[in-house]
Design a protein around this motif. Structure first.
Motif, PDB file in Angstrom:
ATOM      1  N   ALA A  41       0.808  -1.227   0.000  1.00  0.00           N
ATOM      2  CA  ALA A  41       0.000   0.000   0.000  1.00  0.00           C
ATOM      3  C   ALA A  41       0.835   1.268   0.000  1.00  0.00           C
ATOM      4  N   MET A  42       1.834   1.330   0.846  1.00  0.00           N
ATOM      5  CA  MET A  42       2.599   2.569   0.940  1.00  0.00           C
ATOM      6  C   MET A  42       3.479   2.790  -0.293  1.00  0.00           C
ATOM      7  N   ARG A  43       3.941   1.720  -0.895  1.00  0.00           N
ATOM      8  CA  ARG A  43       4.706   1.871  -2.142  1.00  0.00           C
ATOM      9  C   ARG A  43       3.779   2.341  -3.257  1.00  0.00           C
ATOM     10  N   TYR A  44       2.582   1.751  -3.334  1.00  0.00           N
ATOM     11  CA  TYR A  44       1.607   2.184  -4.327  1.00  0.00           C
ATOM     12  C   TYR A  44       1.332   3.682  -4.170  1.00  0.00           C
ATOM     13  N   LEU A  45       1.092   4.099  -2.935  1.00  0.00           N
ATOM     14  CA  LEU A  45       0.782   5.501  -2.677  1.00  0.00           C
ATOM     15  C   LEU A  45       1.930   6.404  -3.114  1.00  0.00           C
ATOM     16  N   ALA A  46       3.150   6.049  -2.751  1.00  0.00           N
ATOM     17  CA  ALA A  46       4.316   6.871  -3.112  1.00  0.00           C
ATOM     18  C   ALA A  46       4.465   6.961  -4.628  1.00  0.00           C
ATOM     19  N   GLU A  47       4.337   5.843  -5.307  1.00  0.00           N
ATOM     20  CA  GLU A  47       4.498   5.848  -6.764  1.00  0.00           C
ATOM     21  C   GLU A  47       3.353   6.582  -7.453  1.00  0.00           C
ATOM     22  N   TRP A  48       2.140   6.426  -6.940  1.00  0.00           N
ATOM     23  CA  TRP A  48       1.001   7.125  -7.541  1.00  0.00           C
ATOM     24  C   TRP A  48       1.161   8.638  -7.381  1.00  0.00           C
ATOM     25  N   ARG A  49       1.586   9.055  -6.173  1.00  0.00           N
ATOM     26  CA  ARG A  49       1.818  10.487  -5.941  1.00  0.00           C
ATOM     27  C   ARG A  49       2.858  11.025  -6.914  1.00  0.00           C
ATOM     28  N   LEU A  50       3.937  10.282  -7.103  1.00  0.00           N
ATOM     29  CA  LEU A  50       5.012  10.737  -7.980  1.00  0.00           C
ATOM     30  C   LEU A  50       4.586  10.729  -9.447  1.00  0.00           C
ATOM     31  N   GLN A  51       3.790   9.757  -9.852  1.00  0.00           N
ATOM     32  CA  GLN A  51       3.283   9.742 -11.239  1.00  0.00           C
ATOM     33  C   GLN A  51       2.403  10.962 -11.493  1.00  0.00           C
ATOM     34  N   LYS A  52       1.550  11.257 -10.532  1.00  0.00           N
ATOM     35  CA  LYS A  52       0.680  12.435 -10.652  1.00  0.00           C
ATOM     36  C   LYS A  52       1.507  13.720 -10.679  1.00  0.00           C
ATOM     37  N   ALA A  53       2.523  13.778  -9.829  1.00  0.00           N
ATOM     38  CA  ALA A  53       3.407  14.947  -9.793  1.00  0.00           C
ATOM     39  C   ALA A  53       4.143  15.109 -11.116  1.00  0.00           C
ATOM     40  N   ARG A  54       4.567  13.996 -11.695  1.00  0.00           N
ATOM     41  CA  ARG A  54       5.280  14.042 -12.974  1.00  0.00           C
ATOM     42  C   ARG A  54       4.415  14.719 -14.052  1.00  0.00           C
ATOM     43  N   LEU A  55       3.147  14.372 -14.089  1.00  0.00           N
ATOM     44  CA  LEU A  55       2.241  14.998 -15.057  1.00  0.00           C
ATOM     45  C   LEU A  55       2.138  16.498 -14.811  1.00  0.00           C
ATOM     46  N   SER A  56       2.109  16.902 -13.551  1.00  0.00           N
ATOM     47  CA  SER A  56       2.029  18.337 -13.222  1.00  0.00           C
ATOM     48  C   SER A  56       3.303  19.064 -13.614  1.00  0.00           C
ATOM     49  N   ILE A  57       4.437  18.420 -13.445  1.00  0.00           N
ATOM     50  CA  ILE A  57       5.712  19.046 -13.827  1.00  0.00           C
ATOM     51  C   ILE A  57       5.760  19.260 -15.332  1.00  0.00           C
ATOM     52  N   VAL A  58       5.368  18.251 -16.088  1.00  0.00           N
ATOM     53  CA  VAL A  58       5.371  18.367 -17.543  1.00  0.00           C
ATOM     54  C   VAL A  58       4.403  19.457 -17.995  1.00  0.00           C
ATOM     55  N   ALA A  59       3.260  19.565 -17.321  1.00  0.00           N
ATOM     56  CA  ALA A  59       2.283  20.601 -17.674  1.00  0.00           C
ATOM     57  C   ALA A  59       2.837  21.992 -17.413  1.00  0.00           C
ATOM     58  N   GLY A  60       3.733  22.121 -16.427  1.00  0.00           N
ATOM     59  CA  GLY A  60       4.445  23.365 -16.189  1.00  0.00           C
ATOM     60  C   GLY A  60       3.671  24.496 -15.569  1.00  0.00           C
ATOM     61  N   ARG A  61       2.527  24.233 -14.988  1.00  0.00           N
ATOM     62  CA  ARG A  61       1.720  25.322 -14.426  1.00  0.00           C
ATOM     63  C   ARG A  61       2.170  25.745 -13.027  1.00  0.00           C
ATOM     64  N   ASP A  62       2.552  24.789 -12.182  1.00  0.00           N
ATOM     65  CA  ASP A  62       2.911  25.086 -10.799  1.00  0.00           C
ATOM     66  C   ASP A  62       4.411  24.933 -10.588  1.00  0.00           C
ATOM     67  N   SER A  63       4.908  25.544  -9.530  1.00  0.00           N
ATOM     68  CA  SER A  63       6.323  25.384  -9.190  1.00  0.00           C
ATOM     69  C   SER A  63       6.561  23.973  -8.668  1.00  0.00           C
ATOM     70  N   VAL A  64       7.799  23.544  -8.701  1.00  0.00           N
ATOM     71  CA  VAL A  64       8.140  22.220  -8.191  1.00  0.00           C
ATOM     72  C   VAL A  64       7.797  22.137  -6.703  1.00  0.00           C
TER      73      VAL A  64
END
Length: 98
Positions: A41-64
């Motif tokens: 569960a905790m690995r899933y959560l960490a990886e899901w959070r990072l996958q979602k963050a990756r999409l936000s970084i590529v979109a470039g709207r918010d700061s890191v």
């Protein structure tokens, strides 16, 4: 409990808290989650959070920093380390290289 994690990714989730929400023991929840999802569960959560963050970084709207906080990280440095471990590059490098 996937819906709870997905609904509030920045929440301070613990295995105990997720198990309590599921009405299960910690060990029972951990075993059932891993059997069902294929990851602890905790690995899933960490990886899901990072996958979602990756999409936000590529979109470039918010700061890191903003993205790190929305992914549940207390510091940008911790986020950067976890991100690099999973994706092999830093959030800044991803943003620069698109």
């Amino acid at each position: 409990m996937l819906s709870a994690m997905h609904r509030s990714p920045a929440e301070d989730w613990t295995l105990e808290r997720l198990a309590r929400l599921a009405g299960m023991s910690r060990s029972g929840f951990a075993a059932r989650f891993a059997d069902t999802v294929g990851l602890p569960a905790m690995r899933y959560l960490a990886e899901w959070r990072l996958q979602k963050a990756r999409l936000s970084i590529v979109a470039g709207r918010d700061s890191v920093g903003q993205i790190a906080r929305s992914a549940g990280y207390q510091s940008e440095a911790a986020f950067g380390r976890a991100f690099k471990q999973l994706f092999g590059e830093t959030p800044g490098a991803l943003r620069r290289n698109g």
